[in-house]
Every structure is written in structure tokens, then in C-alpha cells.
Design a protein around this motif. Structure first.
Motif, PDB file in Angstrom:
ATOM      1  N   LEU A  69      57.994  35.926  33.237  1.00 32.97           N
ATOM      2  CA  LEU A  69      57.178  36.841  34.014  1.00 32.97           C
ATOM      3  C   LEU A  69      57.954  37.272  35.247  1.00 32.97           C
ATOM      4  CD1 LEU A  69      53.688  35.051  33.955  1.00 32.97           C
ATOM      5  CD2 LEU A  69      54.806  36.417  32.186  1.00 32.97           C
ATOM      6  N   VAL A  70      57.629  38.438  35.758  1.00 29.64           N
ATOM      7  CA  VAL A  70      58.245  38.955  36.981  1.00 29.64           C
ATOM      8  C   VAL A  70      57.171  39.010  38.061  1.00 29.64           C
ATOM      9  CG1 VAL A  70      59.441  40.882  38.066  1.00 29.64           C
ATOM     10  CG2 VAL A  70      59.937  40.296  35.682  1.00 29.64           C
ATOM     11  N   ASN A  71      57.491  38.525  39.234  1.00 27.52           N
ATOM     12  CA  ASN A  71      56.547  38.544  40.339  1.00 27.52           C
ATOM     13  C   ASN A  71      56.390  39.960  40.883  1.00 27.52           C
ATOM     14  OD1 ASN A  71      54.934  36.977  42.374  1.00 27.52           O
ATOM     15  ND2 ASN A  71      56.377  37.962  43.755  1.00 27.52           N
ATOM     16  N   ASP A  72      55.169  40.443  40.917  1.00 27.02           N
ATOM     17  CA  ASP A  72      54.792  41.719  41.539  1.00 27.02           C
ATOM     18  C   ASP A  72      55.256  42.961  40.791  1.00 27.02           C
ATOM     19  OD1 ASP A  72      53.860  40.053  43.514  1.00 27.02           O
ATOM     20  OD2 ASP A  72      55.303  40.686  45.043  1.00 27.02           O
ATOM     21  N   ARG A  73      56.499  42.987  40.312  1.00 28.95           N
ATOM     22  CA  ARG A  73      57.164  44.230  39.925  1.00 28.95           C
ATOM     23  C   ARG A  73      56.947  44.580  38.457  1.00 28.95           C
ATOM     24  NH1 ARG A  73      61.349  45.867  43.364  1.00 28.95           N
ATOM     25  NH2 ARG A  73      61.453  47.614  41.909  1.00 28.95           N
ATOM     26  N   GLY A  84      55.747  39.652  30.941  1.00 27.06           N
ATOM     27  CA  GLY A  84      54.586  39.952  31.749  1.00 27.06           C
ATOM     28  C   GLY A  84      54.886  39.906  33.223  1.00 27.06           C
ATOM     29  N   VAL A  85      53.811  39.875  34.018  1.00 32.71           N
ATOM     30  CA  VAL A  85      53.937  39.876  35.473  1.00 32.71           C
ATOM     31  C   VAL A  85      52.922  38.911  36.071  1.00 32.71           C
ATOM     32  CG1 VAL A  85      54.748  42.268  35.643  1.00 32.71           C
ATOM     33  CG2 VAL A  85      52.294  41.785  35.784  1.00 32.71           C
ATOM     34  N   HIS A  86      53.206  38.516  37.314  1.00 28.92           N
ATOM     35  CA  HIS A  86      52.217  37.817  38.123  1.00 28.92           C
ATOM     36  C   HIS A  86      52.013  38.645  39.373  1.00 28.92           C
ATOM     37  CE1 HIS A  86      49.874  34.353  39.499  1.00 28.92           C
ATOM     38  NE2 HIS A  86      50.212  34.811  40.697  1.00 28.92           N
ATOM     39  N   VAL A  87      50.758  38.955  39.692  1.00 26.66           N
ATOM     40  CA  VAL A  87      50.456  39.784  40.849  1.00 26.66           C
ATOM     41  C   VAL A  87      49.567  39.037  41.823  1.00 26.66           C
ATOM     42  CG1 VAL A  87      50.752  41.973  39.647  1.00 26.66           C
ATOM     43  CG2 VAL A  87      48.500  40.882  39.644  1.00 26.66           C
ATOM     44  N   GLY A  88      49.690  39.410  43.093  1.00 25.92           N
ATOM     45  CA  GLY A  88      48.877  38.825  44.145  1.00 25.92           C
ATOM     46  C   GLY A  88      47.726  39.734  44.509  1.00 25.92           C
ATOM     47  N   GLN A  89      46.946  39.307  45.476  1.00 24.85           N
ATOM     48  CA  GLN A  89      45.770  40.063  45.885  1.00 24.85           C
ATOM     49  C   GLN A  89      46.117  41.429  46.478  1.00 24.85           C
ATOM     50  OE1 GLN A  89      42.316  39.237  45.715  1.00 24.85           O
ATOM     51  NE2 GLN A  89      43.051  37.712  44.246  1.00 24.85           N
ATOM     52  N   ASP A  90      47.318  41.553  47.040  1.00 23.82           N
ATOM     53  CA  ASP A  90      47.705  42.811  47.680  1.00 23.82           C
ATOM     54  C   ASP A  90      48.665  43.646  46.849  1.00 23.82           C
ATOM     55  OD1 ASP A  90      46.178  42.193  49.951  1.00 23.82           O
ATOM     56  OD2 ASP A  90      47.814  40.987  50.788  1.00 23.82           O
ATOM     57  N   ARG A  98      47.854  46.264  33.530  1.00 23.40           N
ATOM     58  CA  ARG A  98      47.561  46.228  32.095  1.00 23.40           C
ATOM     59  C   ARG A  98      47.737  47.600  31.471  1.00 23.40           C
ATOM     60  NH1 ARG A  98      48.320  42.586  29.007  1.00 23.40           N
ATOM     61  NH2 ARG A  98      46.908  41.079  29.959  1.00 23.40           N
ATOM     62  N   ALA A  99      47.316  48.637  32.175  1.00 26.41           N
ATOM     63  CA  ALA A  99      47.452  49.993  31.648  1.00 26.41           C
ATOM     64  C   ALA A  99      48.920  50.345  31.411  1.00 26.41           C
ATOM     65  CB  ALA A  99      46.810  50.998  32.606  1.00 26.41           C
ATOM     66  N   LEU A 100      49.791  49.861  32.294  1.00 26.10           N
ATOM     67  CA  LEU A 100      51.219  50.146  32.153  1.00 26.10           C
ATOM     68  C   LEU A 100      51.902  49.237  31.142  1.00 26.10           C
ATOM     69  CD1 LEU A 100      52.075  50.645  35.921  1.00 26.10           C
ATOM     70  CD2 LEU A 100      52.076  52.422  34.160  1.00 26.10           C
ATOM     71  N   LEU A 101      51.493  47.973  31.110  1.00 24.64           N
ATOM     72  CA  LEU A 101      52.179  46.980  30.282  1.00 24.64           C
ATOM     73  C   LEU A 101      51.682  46.945  28.842  1.00 24.64           C
ATOM     74  CD1 LEU A 101      52.314  44.027  32.818  1.00 24.64           C
ATOM     75  CD2 LEU A 101      54.266  45.368  32.012  1.00 24.64           C
ATOM     76  N   GLY A 102      50.467  47.413  28.617  1.00 24.01           N
ATOM     77  CA  GLY A 102      49.900  47.347  27.279  1.00 24.01           C
ATOM     78  C   GLY A 102      49.211  46.017  27.029  1.00 24.01           C
ATOM     79  N   PRO A 103      48.670  45.826  25.834  1.00 25.75           N
ATOM     80  CA  PRO A 103      47.821  44.668  25.555  1.00 25.75           C
ATOM     81  C   PRO A 103      48.555  43.365  25.297  1.00 25.75           C
ATOM     82  CG  PRO A 103      48.002  46.033  23.596  1.00 25.75           C
ATOM     83  CD  PRO A 103      48.716  46.764  24.694  1.00 25.75           C
ATOM     84  N   ASP A 104      49.857  43.411  25.038  1.00 24.79           N
ATOM     85  CA  ASP A 104      50.554  42.235  24.516  1.00 24.79           C
ATOM     86  C   ASP A 104      51.251  41.393  25.567  1.00 24.79           C
ATOM     87  OD1 ASP A 104      49.794  42.992  21.942  1.00 24.79           O
ATOM     88  OD2 ASP A 104      51.548  44.303  21.741  1.00 24.79           O
ATOM     89  N   ARG A 105      51.378  41.904  26.776  1.00 23.89           N
ATOM     90  CA  ARG A 105      52.085  41.134  27.797  1.00 23.89           C
ATOM     91  C   ARG A 105      51.115  40.303  28.633  1.00 23.89           C
ATOM     92  NH1 ARG A 105      55.721  45.782  27.639  1.00 23.89           N
ATOM     93  NH2 ARG A 105      57.855  45.063  27.320  1.00 23.89           N
ATOM     94  N   ILE A 106      51.665  39.303  29.304  1.00 25.00           N
ATOM     95  CA  ILE A 106      50.878  38.337  30.071  1.00 25.00           C
ATOM     96  C   ILE A 106      50.708  38.834  31.500  1.00 25.00           C
ATOM     97  CG2 ILE A 106      50.808  35.947  30.898  1.00 25.00           C
ATOM     98  CD1 ILE A 106      52.888  35.376  28.571  1.00 25.00           C
ATOM     99  N   ILE A 107      49.500  38.714  32.033  1.00 28.48           N
ATOM    100  CA  ILE A 107      49.247  39.075  33.426  1.00 28.48           C
ATOM    101  C   ILE A 107      48.540  37.913  34.117  1.00 28.48           C
ATOM    102  CG2 ILE A 107      48.026  40.619  35.001  1.00 28.48           C
ATOM    103  CD1 ILE A 107      48.382  42.846  32.968  1.00 28.48           C
ATOM    104  N   GLY A 108      49.167  37.424  35.188  1.00 22.90           N
ATOM    105  CA  GLY A 108      48.572  36.384  36.014  1.00 22.90           C
ATOM    106  C   GLY A 108      48.176  36.958  37.362  1.00 22.90           C
ATOM    107  N   LEU A 109      47.154  36.374  37.963  1.00 23.17           N
ATOM    108  CA  LEU A 109      46.654  36.837  39.256  1.00 23.17           C
ATOM    109  C   LEU A 109      46.488  35.653  40.193  1.00 23.17           C
ATOM    110  CD1 LEU A 109      45.352  39.067  41.080  1.00 23.17           C
ATOM    111  CD2 LEU A 109      43.151  38.424  40.049  1.00 23.17           C
TER     112      LEU A 109
END
Length: 212
Positions: A69-73, A84-90, A98-109
Motif C-alpha cells: 500500500l502507498v500512504n496518501d498518494r 492499494g492506499v492508506h489515507v488519513g482523515q485529511d 475507490r473511484a480512482l482505484l477501482g474495486p480490487d485494490r485495498i483502501i485503509g483509513l
């Protein structure tokens, strides 16, 4: 649906702590010790350098079936074909990611409190990063320590997988796993270790023991 992933031992990279040994060498050693997921985090790297780092780590991790996963970017994750990516509150919202990455990648918050949880739209989120468990020097804006009690509070609110992060060390592993965390995320405990492989094995053993 995002690909499967295992939060048991989640390595978040720190360029300051891996500078002497090298990023790839540190990650490779930690993987040999039992790391199950890796997040590339380098807030000071420019886009091209970050893409190159991500591609190198993806090549290292893919044969082991370990997601990167990539942080933020989100742009870097797409360019490097990361998992996938990991994103913070800001950061960019999980919905936009999700709209950019599509359904198959991982997203953490990152969700550090019940208040942040209540304010978060979790559509498209695959797991939550919750903490800091203890005071940490690797992220200046991490907020106040929440301890295992904070993990228990978050677990009562959601069925999403939770990874405990922020100041996590071997001593607190049993408490956070028993409080409901699916795994632990560490930075200095592996990036700053004299022997990342041995350190990872010790932490992974503690996670497995706490589950038993």
C-alpha cells in the motif's frame, strides 16, 4: 471487492530509519521474519522518487503474495500498480480513492476515536488503522494515546478489520489483540531494529500467541 489481505504484522516504512540499511533490504528482512503487509510512507519524497520506491517494493513483495500500500498518494499507487492506499482523515476521501482505484485494490483509513468514526463515511473502506496505542515519535500529528481501551471502543463500533498503530511494541501486543485488533502496524520496531527479521519474527509470534 478488494483482494484479500492479512493485517497480522503490518510494516510502515520510515525513510529516516531505513536510510543506513536501505529500504529494500529492511523490507526484505522483515518479510523473512513474518511481515504480512507493507505500507510505503515517505512524506518528503517527490512523486517520481516515490513511484520508483513503490515499484521496487512491489517487485520484492509480489512473489511472496504480500500487498503493498502507498500512504496518501493514490496517483503513486496507480503509477506503480500497488495493491492499494492508506489515507488519513485529511487526505483524499476513501470514496474518491475507490473511484480512482477501482474495486480490487485495498483502501485503509485512519480512525483514531469514536468521534472520528462517527464523522467518517466508510464506503469503500477495507480496514481501519486505529491509534496511537502509545506515544510515538514517528508521526508528529498522531494525536493522544488511546491504549488497548481505544481498540476495544472501536471494535464495539464496527466489524471492519482493525490494525493497531502508533507506538506499538511487543509489550502491548497481547492487550491490543485481545481488545479486538486484527493485527499490529509498526514503524520503528522494525525499521529501526538491528535485526528486522528477528524483530518481525518476535512480533509475529506475539500476535499468534495472543490469538490463542
Amino acid at each position: 471487492m478488494a483482494r484479500s489481505f492479512d493485517l497480522s504484522l503490518y510494516l510502515v516504512t520510515d525513510p529516516r530509519l531505513t536510510a543506513e540499511r536501505g529500504l529494500e533490504e529492511t523490507v526484505a528482512a522483515a518479510v523473512r521474519g513474518g511481515v504480512t503487509l507493507v505500507q510505503l510512507r515517505d512524506p518528503h519524497a517527490h512523486g517520481r522518487a516515490l513511484v520508483e520506491q513503490a515499484r521496487a517494493l512491489r517487485a520484492l513483495l509480489a512473489p511472496h503474495g504480500i500487498p503493498l500500500l502507498v500512504n496518501d498518494r493514490v496517483d503513486v499507487a496507480l503509477a506503480a500498480q500497488a495493491d492499494g492506499v492508506h489515507v488519513g482523515q485529511d487526505d483524499m476521501s476513501p470514496q474518491d480513492a475507490r473511484a480512482l482505484l477501482g474495486p480490487d485494490r485495498i483502501i485503509g483509513l485512519s480512525v483514531g476515536s469514536p468521534q472520528e468514526f462517527a464523522a467518517s463515511d466508510l464506503t469503500g473502506v477495507d480496514y481501519l488503522g486505529t491509534g496511537p496505542i502509545k506515544a510515538t515519535g514517528t508521526k508528529a500529528d498522531a494525536g493522544a494515546a488511546i491504549g488497548a481501551e481505544g481498540i476495544a471502543a472501536m471494535r464495539a463500533l464496527t466489524t471492519l478489520p482493525i490494525v493497531a498503530i502508533g507506538g506499538v511494541d511487543g509489550a502491548c501486543v497481547p492487550d491490543v489483540i485481545r481488545a479486538g485488533a486484527n493485527g499490529i502496524a509498526v514503524v520503528s520496531a522494525l525499521c529501526g531494529a538491528d535485526d528486522p527479521q528477528a524483530a518481525a519474527r518476535a512480533l509475529r509470534d506475539k500476535v499468534e500467541a495472543a490469538r490463542r
